[in-house]
Write a protein that holds these residues in place. Structure first.
Motif, PDB file in Angstrom:
ATOM      1  N   ASP A  14       0.802  -1.227   0.000  1.00 50.89           N
ATOM      2  CA  ASP A  14       0.000   0.000   0.000  1.00 50.89           C
ATOM      3  C   ASP A  14       0.838   1.282   0.000  1.00 50.89           C
ATOM      4  O   ASP A  14       0.288   2.376   0.135  1.00 50.89           O
ATOM      5  N   THR A  15       2.132   1.202  -0.165  1.00 53.95           N
ATOM      6  CA  THR A  15       2.976   2.400  -0.084  1.00 53.95           C
ATOM      7  C   THR A  15       2.695   3.406  -1.192  1.00 53.95           C
ATOM      8  O   THR A  15       3.013   4.586  -1.046  1.00 53.95           O
ATOM      9  N   TRP A  16       2.060   2.990  -2.271  1.00 52.61           N
ATOM     10  CA  TRP A  16       1.688   3.890  -3.361  1.00 52.61           C
ATOM     11  C   TRP A  16       0.668   4.934  -2.913  1.00 52.61           C
ATOM     12  O   TRP A  16       0.586   6.012  -3.492  1.00 52.61           O
ATOM     13  N   ARG A  17      -0.117   4.620  -1.884  1.00 56.47           N
ATOM     14  CA  ARG A  17      -1.207   5.508  -1.452  1.00 56.47           C
ATOM     15  C   ARG A  17      -0.707   6.907  -1.074  1.00 56.47           C
ATOM     16  O   ARG A  17      -1.413   7.894  -1.295  1.00 56.47           O
ATOM     17  N   ALA A  18       0.496   7.006  -0.538  1.00 60.47           N
ATOM     18  CA  ALA A  18       1.041   8.313  -0.141  1.00 60.47           C
ATOM     19  C   ALA A  18       1.355   9.186  -1.353  1.00 60.47           C
ATOM     20  O   ALA A  18       1.508  10.399  -1.218  1.00 60.47           O
ATOM     21  N   GLN A  19       1.437   8.602  -2.539  1.00 61.51           N
ATOM     22  CA  GLN A  19       1.801   9.338  -3.750  1.00 61.51           C
ATOM     23  C   GLN A  19       0.597   9.704  -4.621  1.00 61.51           C
ATOM     24  O   GLN A  19       0.742  10.352  -5.648  1.00 61.51           O
ATOM     25  N   VAL A  20      -0.604   9.299  -4.223  1.00 65.14           N
ATOM     26  CA  VAL A  20      -1.803   9.528  -5.036  1.00 65.14           C
ATOM     27  C   VAL A  20      -2.070  11.022  -5.166  1.00 65.14           C
ATOM     28  O   VAL A  20      -2.054  11.760  -4.180  1.00 65.14           O
ATOM     29  N   GLN A  21      -2.326  11.462  -6.399  1.00 63.47           N
ATOM     30  CA  GLN A  21      -2.652  12.865  -6.641  1.00 63.47           C
ATOM     31  C   GLN A  21      -4.096  13.075  -7.058  1.00 63.47           C
ATOM     32  O   GLN A  21      -4.588  14.183  -7.024  1.00 63.47           O
ATOM     33  N   GLN A  22      -4.777  12.008  -7.463  1.00 67.89           N
ATOM     34  CA  GLN A  22      -6.170  12.131  -7.883  1.00 67.89           C
ATOM     35  C   GLN A  22      -6.855  10.786  -7.701  1.00 67.89           C
ATOM     36  O   GLN A  22      -6.264   9.743  -7.949  1.00 67.89           O
ATOM     37  N   ARG A  88     -12.344   2.155  -7.768  1.00 70.16           N
ATOM     38  CA  ARG A  88     -11.814   3.470  -7.409  1.00 70.16           C
ATOM     39  C   ARG A  88     -10.444   3.561  -8.086  1.00 70.16           C
ATOM     40  O   ARG A  88      -9.586   2.707  -7.857  1.00 70.16           O
ATOM     41  N   ARG A  89     -10.264   4.549  -8.936  1.00 62.73           N
ATOM     42  CA  ARG A  89      -8.999   4.710  -9.665  1.00 62.73           C
ATOM     43  C   ARG A  89      -8.156   5.786  -8.999  1.00 62.73           C
ATOM     44  O   ARG A  89      -8.595   6.925  -8.829  1.00 62.73           O
ATOM     45  N   HIS A  90      -6.942   5.410  -8.649  1.00 65.07           N
ATOM     46  CA  HIS A  90      -5.970   6.317  -8.035  1.00 65.07           C
ATOM     47  C   HIS A  90      -4.891   6.616  -9.074  1.00 65.07           C
ATOM     48  O   HIS A  90      -4.378   5.696  -9.711  1.00 65.07           O
ATOM     49  N   ARG A  91      -4.539   7.873  -9.219  1.00 69.56           N
ATOM     50  CA  ARG A  91      -3.496   8.255 -10.174  1.00 69.56           C
ATOM     51  C   ARG A  91      -2.231   8.670  -9.425  1.00 69.56           C
ATOM     52  O   ARG A  91      -2.287   9.537  -8.545  1.00 69.56           O
ATOM     53  N   VAL A  92      -1.131   8.025  -9.797  1.00 68.14           N
ATOM     54  CA  VAL A  92       0.164   8.265  -9.166  1.00 68.14           C
ATOM     55  C   VAL A  92       1.145   8.682 -10.259  1.00 68.14           C
ATOM     56  O   VAL A  92       1.372   7.923 -11.208  1.00 68.14           O
ATOM     57  N   PRO A  93       1.724   9.893 -10.163  1.00 68.38           N
ATOM     58  CA  PRO A  93       2.659  10.336 -11.197  1.00 68.38           C
ATOM     59  C   PRO A  93       3.926   9.493 -11.217  1.00 68.38           C
ATOM     60  O   PRO A  93       4.386   9.012 -10.175  1.00 68.38           O
ATOM     61  N   ALA A  94       4.461   9.304 -12.429  1.00 67.31           N
ATOM     62  CA  ALA A  94       5.712   8.565 -12.625  1.00 67.31           C
ATOM     63  C   ALA A  94       6.506   9.292 -13.701  1.00 67.31           C
ATOM     64  O   ALA A  94       6.537   8.873 -14.857  1.00 67.31           O
ATOM     65  N   GLY A  95       7.070  10.429 -13.353  1.00 70.18           N
ATOM     66  CA  GLY A  95       7.759  11.260 -14.342  1.00 70.18           C
ATOM     67  C   GLY A  95       6.745  11.822 -15.313  1.00 70.18           C
ATOM     68  O   GLY A  95       5.757  12.426 -14.913  1.00 70.18           O
ATOM     69  N   ARG A  96       6.947  11.589 -16.609  1.00 73.88           N
ATOM     70  CA  ARG A  96       5.994  12.066 -17.621  1.00 73.88           C
ATOM     71  C   ARG A  96       4.832  11.092 -17.806  1.00 73.88           C
ATOM     72  O   ARG A  96       3.910  11.367 -18.567  1.00 73.88           O
ATOM     73  N   LEU A  97       4.880   9.975 -17.125  1.00 67.33           N
ATOM     74  CA  LEU A  97       3.823   8.967 -17.208  1.00 67.33           C
ATOM     75  C   LEU A  97       3.011   8.993 -15.925  1.00 67.33           C
ATOM     76  O   LEU A  97       3.353   9.687 -14.966  1.00 67.33           O
ATOM     77  N   THR A  98       1.933   8.227 -15.907  1.00 73.98           N
ATOM     78  CA  THR A  98       1.075   8.141 -14.724  1.00 73.98           C
ATOM     79  C   THR A  98       0.666   6.688 -14.501  1.00 73.98           C
ATOM     80  O   THR A  98       0.228   6.011 -15.427  1.00 73.98           O
ATOM     81  N   TRP A  99       0.819   6.232 -13.268  1.00 79.78           N
ATOM     82  CA  TRP A  99       0.265   4.930 -12.892  1.00 79.78           C
ATOM     83  C   TRP A  99      -1.199   5.129 -12.565  1.00 79.78           C
ATOM     84  O   TRP A  99      -1.563   6.068 -11.846  1.00 79.78           O
ATOM     85  N   GLU A 100      -2.059   4.276 -13.095  1.00 79.12           N
ATOM     86  CA  GLU A 100      -3.472   4.244 -12.726  1.00 79.12           C
ATOM     87  C   GLU A 100      -3.670   2.972 -11.924  1.00 79.12           C
ATOM     88  O   GLU A 100      -3.508   1.862 -12.448  1.00 79.12           O
ATOM     89  N   ILE A 101      -3.992   3.149 -10.653  1.00 80.63           N
ATOM     90  CA  ILE A 101      -4.133   2.012  -9.755  1.00 80.63           C
ATOM     91  C   ILE A 101      -5.611   1.822  -9.474  1.00 80.63           C
ATOM     92  O   ILE A 101      -6.261   2.687  -8.889  1.00 80.63           O
ATOM     93  N   ASP A 102      -6.134   0.706  -9.948  1.00 73.14           N
ATOM     94  CA  ASP A 102      -7.559   0.404  -9.803  1.00 73.14           C
ATOM     95  C   ASP A 102      -7.780  -0.497  -8.600  1.00 73.14           C
ATOM     96  O   ASP A 102      -7.281  -1.624  -8.546  1.00 73.14           O
ATOM     97  N   GLU A 103      -8.533   0.039  -7.643  1.00 66.65           N
ATOM     98  CA  GLU A 103      -8.932  -0.691  -6.449  1.00 66.65           C
ATOM     99  C   GLU A 103     -10.377  -1.134  -6.689  1.00 66.65           C
ATOM    100  O   GLU A 103     -11.294  -0.304  -6.671  1.00 66.65           O
ATOM    101  N   PHE A 104     -10.550  -2.401  -6.972  1.00 70.38           N
ATOM    102  CA  PHE A 104     -11.859  -2.906  -7.367  1.00 70.38           C
ATOM    103  C   PHE A 104     -12.776  -3.052  -6.157  1.00 70.38           C
ATOM    104  O   PHE A 104     -12.334  -3.324  -5.040  1.00 70.38           O
ATOM    105  N   LEU A 105     -14.061  -2.866  -6.406  1.00 68.16           N
ATOM    106  CA  LEU A 105     -15.090  -2.938  -5.374  1.00 68.16           C
ATOM    107  C   LEU A 105     -16.086  -4.029  -5.749  1.00 68.16           C
ATOM    108  O   LEU A 105     -15.974  -4.648  -6.805  1.00 68.16           O
TER     109      LEU A 105
END
Length: 157
Positions: A14-22, A88-105
């Motif tokens: 879950d360490t990605w959660r601290a980097q979520v921007q949207q 629930r989609r969380h967006r985490v920046p990765a330089g010029r790219l973005t990770w989209e992390i989908d937390e399914f419900l």
């Protein structure tokens, strides 16, 4: 021709959660359940789209997406929608790219998948420590499959 280049991974921490921007709430339904393409209606927050995507596993697929009125999307989902996905989609920046992390419900609760869209299949990207197994080529982890065969039912026959 629109080609989506995307890699898909399981998430192991879950360490990605601290980097979520949207964060966005998403609801989507598939209007066809078989064939060479998936046709889906998606509502993300208060925006709606109609998406047509080549139904193959792998990092590159044809994809077309068009905005549609929110009221139309709600009707399509309620009246014509087959398999459904809530996430629930969380967006985490990765330089010029973005990770989209989908937390399914719902029926897919417990599944967390990270996706990254790339300009080309050869584009390098950093692999964060929370990234697990690459499931890009495993069709079970594609949303159109999860809509028909939910994650919470994988252990049952």
């Amino acid at each position: 021709m629109a080609i989506e280049v995307e890699r898909k991974f399981l998430v192991t921490a879950d360490t990605w959660r601290a980097q979520v921007q949207q964060v966005s709430e998403m609801s989507q339904a598939y209007l066809n359940d078989q064939g060479r393409a998936s046709v889906r209606v998606r509502i993300e927050d208060q925006q709606a789209t109609l998406n047509i995507k080549q139904a193959v596993a792998g990092p590159a697929r044809l994809e077309f997406e068009y905005p549609i009125p929110l009221g139309d999307a709600r009707q399509l989902i309620s009246r014509l929608g087959g398999g459904r996905i809530e996430k629930r989609r969380h967006r985490v920046p990765a330089g010029r790219l973005t990770w989209e992390i989908d937390e399914f419900l719902g029926a897919n609760a417990g599944l967390i998948v990270a996706e990254i869209e790339l300009p080309s299949p050869a584009t390098p990207f950093d692999r964060p420590a929370w990234l697990g197994q690459d499931v890009t080529d495993d069709p079970r982890y594609y949303n159109h499959q999860l809509a028909q065969h939910p994650y919470t039912q994988w252990g049952t026959v």
